[in-house]
Design a protein around this motif. Structure first.
Motif, PDB file in Angstrom:
ATOM      1  N   VAL A   1      36.116  41.807  12.528  1.00 22.37           N
ATOM      2  CA  VAL A   1      37.076  42.373  11.588  1.00 22.37           C
ATOM      3  C   VAL A   1      37.321  41.367  10.470  1.00 22.37           C
ATOM      4  N   GLN A   2      37.179  41.837   9.243  1.00 21.18           N
ATOM      5  CA  GLN A   2      37.506  40.999   8.081  1.00 21.18           C
ATOM      6  C   GLN A   2      38.695  41.630   7.359  1.00 21.18           C
ATOM      7  N   LEU A   3      39.644  40.786   6.986  1.00 20.36           N
ATOM      8  CA  LEU A   3      40.843  41.243   6.301  1.00 20.36           C
ATOM      9  C   LEU A   3      40.940  40.551   4.956  1.00 20.36           C
ATOM     10  N   GLN A   4      41.151  41.326   3.913  1.00 22.08           N
ATOM     11  CA  GLN A   4      41.260  40.794   2.555  1.00 22.08           C
ATOM     12  C   GLN A   4      42.617  41.169   1.993  1.00 22.08           C
ATOM     13  N   ALA A   5      43.476  40.177   1.826  1.00 27.68           N
ATOM     14  CA  ALA A   5      44.811  40.419   1.288  1.00 27.68           C
ATOM     15  C   ALA A   5      44.826  40.214  -0.217  1.00 27.68           C
ATOM     16  N   SER A   6      45.666  40.982  -0.888  1.00 29.57           N
ATOM     17  CA  SER A   6      45.806  40.848  -2.335  1.00 29.57           C
ATOM     18  C   SER A   6      47.185  41.350  -2.757  1.00 29.57           C
ATOM     19  N   GLY A   7      47.538  41.082  -4.009  1.00 29.22           N
ATOM     20  CA  GLY A   7      48.760  41.628  -4.566  1.00 29.22           C
ATOM     21  C   GLY A   7      49.884  40.642  -4.783  1.00 29.22           C
ATOM     22  N   GLY A   8      49.706  39.404  -4.354  1.00 27.21           N
ATOM     23  CA  GLY A   8      50.759  38.423  -4.563  1.00 27.21           C
ATOM     24  C   GLY A   8      50.896  38.061  -6.031  1.00 27.21           C
ATOM     25  N   GLY A   9      51.970  37.346  -6.329  1.00 31.73           N
ATOM     26  CA  GLY A   9      52.191  36.926  -7.696  1.00 31.73           C
ATOM     27  C   GLY A   9      53.603  36.442  -7.895  1.00 31.73           C
ATOM     28  N   LEU A  10      53.947  36.285  -9.164  1.00 30.86           N
ATOM     29  CA  LEU A  10      55.279  35.820  -9.556  1.00 30.86           C
ATOM     30  C   LEU A  10      56.125  37.023  -9.974  1.00 30.86           C
ATOM     31  N   SER A  16      59.860  43.966  -7.676  1.00 25.81           N
ATOM     32  CA  SER A  16      59.040  44.553  -6.615  1.00 25.81           C
ATOM     33  C   SER A  16      57.597  44.082  -6.709  1.00 25.81           C
ATOM     34  N   LEU A  17      56.946  44.058  -5.575  1.00 26.21           N
ATOM     35  CA  LEU A  17      55.514  43.799  -5.477  1.00 26.21           C
ATOM     36  C   LEU A  17      54.958  44.642  -4.351  1.00 26.21           C
ATOM     37  N   ARG A  18      53.679  44.964  -4.432  1.00 28.81           N
ATOM     38  CA  ARG A  18      53.006  45.629  -3.325  1.00 28.81           C
ATOM     39  C   ARG A  18      51.796  44.813  -2.904  1.00 28.81           C
ATOM     40  N   LEU A  19      51.798  44.401  -1.667  1.00 28.09           N
ATOM     41  CA  LEU A  19      50.656  43.694  -1.098  1.00 28.09           C
ATOM     42  C   LEU A  19      49.715  44.696  -0.446  1.00 28.09           C
ATOM     43  N   SER A  20      48.431  44.394  -0.510  1.00 30.34           N
ATOM     44  CA  SER A  20      47.413  45.221   0.141  1.00 30.34           C
ATOM     45  C   SER A  20      46.583  44.355   1.073  1.00 30.34           C
ATOM     46  N   CYS A  21      46.107  44.966   2.137  1.00 26.55           N
ATOM     47  CA  CYS A  21      45.226  44.280   3.079  1.00 26.55           C
ATOM     48  C   CYS A  21      44.113  45.255   3.454  1.00 26.55           C
ATOM     49  N   ALA A  22      42.916  44.979   2.959  1.00 28.53           N
ATOM     50  CA  ALA A  22      41.766  45.838   3.227  1.00 28.53           C
ATOM     51  C   ALA A  22      41.011  45.318   4.439  1.00 28.53           C
ATOM     52  N   ALA A  23      40.767  46.194   5.391  1.00 31.09           N
ATOM     53  CA  ALA A  23      40.044  45.831   6.609  1.00 31.09           C
ATOM     54  C   ALA A  23      38.612  46.330   6.530  1.00 31.09           C
ATOM     55  N   SER A  61      65.522  40.277   8.187  1.00 32.78           N
ATOM     56  CA  SER A  61      65.708  39.784   6.825  1.00 32.78           C
ATOM     57  C   SER A  61      65.108  40.690   5.760  1.00 32.78           C
ATOM     58  N   VAL A  62      64.218  41.597   6.157  1.00 28.33           N
ATOM     59  CA  VAL A  62      63.553  42.457   5.164  1.00 28.33           C
ATOM     60  C   VAL A  62      63.855  43.930   5.369  1.00 28.33           C
ATOM     61  N   LYS A  63      64.586  44.268   6.415  1.00 28.82           N
ATOM     62  CA  LYS A  63      64.897  45.677   6.683  1.00 28.82           C
ATOM     63  C   LYS A  63      65.630  46.297   5.505  1.00 28.82           C
ATOM     64  N   GLY A  64      65.190  47.479   5.130  1.00 29.77           N
ATOM     65  CA  GLY A  64      65.809  48.184   4.015  1.00 29.77           C
ATOM     66  C   GLY A  64      65.244  47.803   2.662  1.00 29.77           C
ATOM     67  N   ARG A  65      64.442  46.741   2.620  1.00 26.96           N
ATOM     68  CA  ARG A  65      63.855  46.292   1.352  1.00 26.96           C
ATOM     69  C   ARG A  65      62.332  46.409   1.347  1.00 26.96           C
ATOM     70  N   PHE A  66      61.718  46.169   2.485  1.00 24.98           N
ATOM     71  CA  PHE A  66      60.256  46.191   2.597  1.00 24.98           C
ATOM     72  C   PHE A  66      59.825  47.427   3.380  1.00 24.98           C
ATOM     73  N   THR A  67      58.663  47.958   3.024  1.00 25.17           N
ATOM     74  CA  THR A  67      58.088  49.089   3.745  1.00 25.17           C
ATOM     75  C   THR A  67      56.619  48.823   4.024  1.00 25.17           C
ATOM     76  N   GLN A  80      55.110  47.246   0.708  1.00 25.08           N
ATOM     77  CA  GLN A  80      55.904  47.451  -0.505  1.00 25.08           C
ATOM     78  C   GLN A  80      57.164  46.619  -0.382  1.00 25.08           C
ATOM     79  N   MET A  81      57.341  45.703  -1.303  1.00 23.11           N
ATOM     80  CA  MET A  81      58.476  44.788  -1.264  1.00 23.11           C
ATOM     81  C   MET A  81      59.381  45.056  -2.459  1.00 23.11           C
ATOM     82  N   ASN A  82      60.587  45.503  -2.191  1.00 20.46           N
ATOM     83  CA  ASN A  82      61.571  45.791  -3.231  1.00 20.46           C
ATOM     84  C   ASN A  82      62.757  44.847  -3.102  1.00 20.46           C
ATOM     85  N   SER A  83      63.552  44.785  -4.147  1.00 22.14           N
ATOM     86  CA  SER A  83      64.757  43.942  -4.153  1.00 22.14           C
ATOM     87  C   SER A  83      64.433  42.536  -3.670  1.00 22.14           C
TER      88      SER A  83
END
Length: 114
Positions: A1-10, A16-23, A61-67, A80-83
């Motif tokens: 299994v290979q996992l490729q994460a993306s979407g980070g930043g400033l 909000s930001l959305r991270l992705s992880c492709a398997a 710590s992330v309940k209600g903000r992250f999905t 999905q990271m909000n607030s």
């Protein structure tokens, strides 16, 4: 299994930001996927997990903000990271469990700062 994460930043606090992880690879049998984060000198901590049936768990710590979600057709998991808060600044890693073996993607840096 290979996992490729993306979407980070400033991002600014409150943003909000959305991270992705492709398997890819031998993905049949993956029954849990999750996001973790780690700060320098600290242990990696669980952020959110999603099970093959769709149920989810979150760190308090992330309940209600992250999905966390998963698109099985695309073999991709999202966070999905909000607030966002400055304390969410960290390196985020995606994780998969397949037949009791863990797999990790490379980290993606999320920086929350004004």
């Amino acid at each position: 299994v290979q996992l490729q994460a993306s979407g980070g930043g400033l991002v600014q606090p409150g943003g909000s930001l959305r991270l992705s992880c492709a398997a890819s690879g031998s993905i049949f049998g993956i029954n849990v996927m999750g996001w973790y984060r780690q700060d320098p000198g600290k242990q990696r901590e669980l952020v959110a997990v999603i099970f093959s049936g769709g149920s989810t768990n979150y760190a308090d710590s992330v309940k209600g903000r992250f999905t966390i979600s998963r698109d099985n057709a695309k073999n991709t998991m999202y966070l999905q990271m909000n607030s966002l808060k400055p304390e969410d600044t960290s390196v985020y890693y995606c994780n998969a469990v397949r037949f009791n073996r863990e797999y990790w993607g490379q980290g993606t840096l999320v920086t929350v700062s004004s």
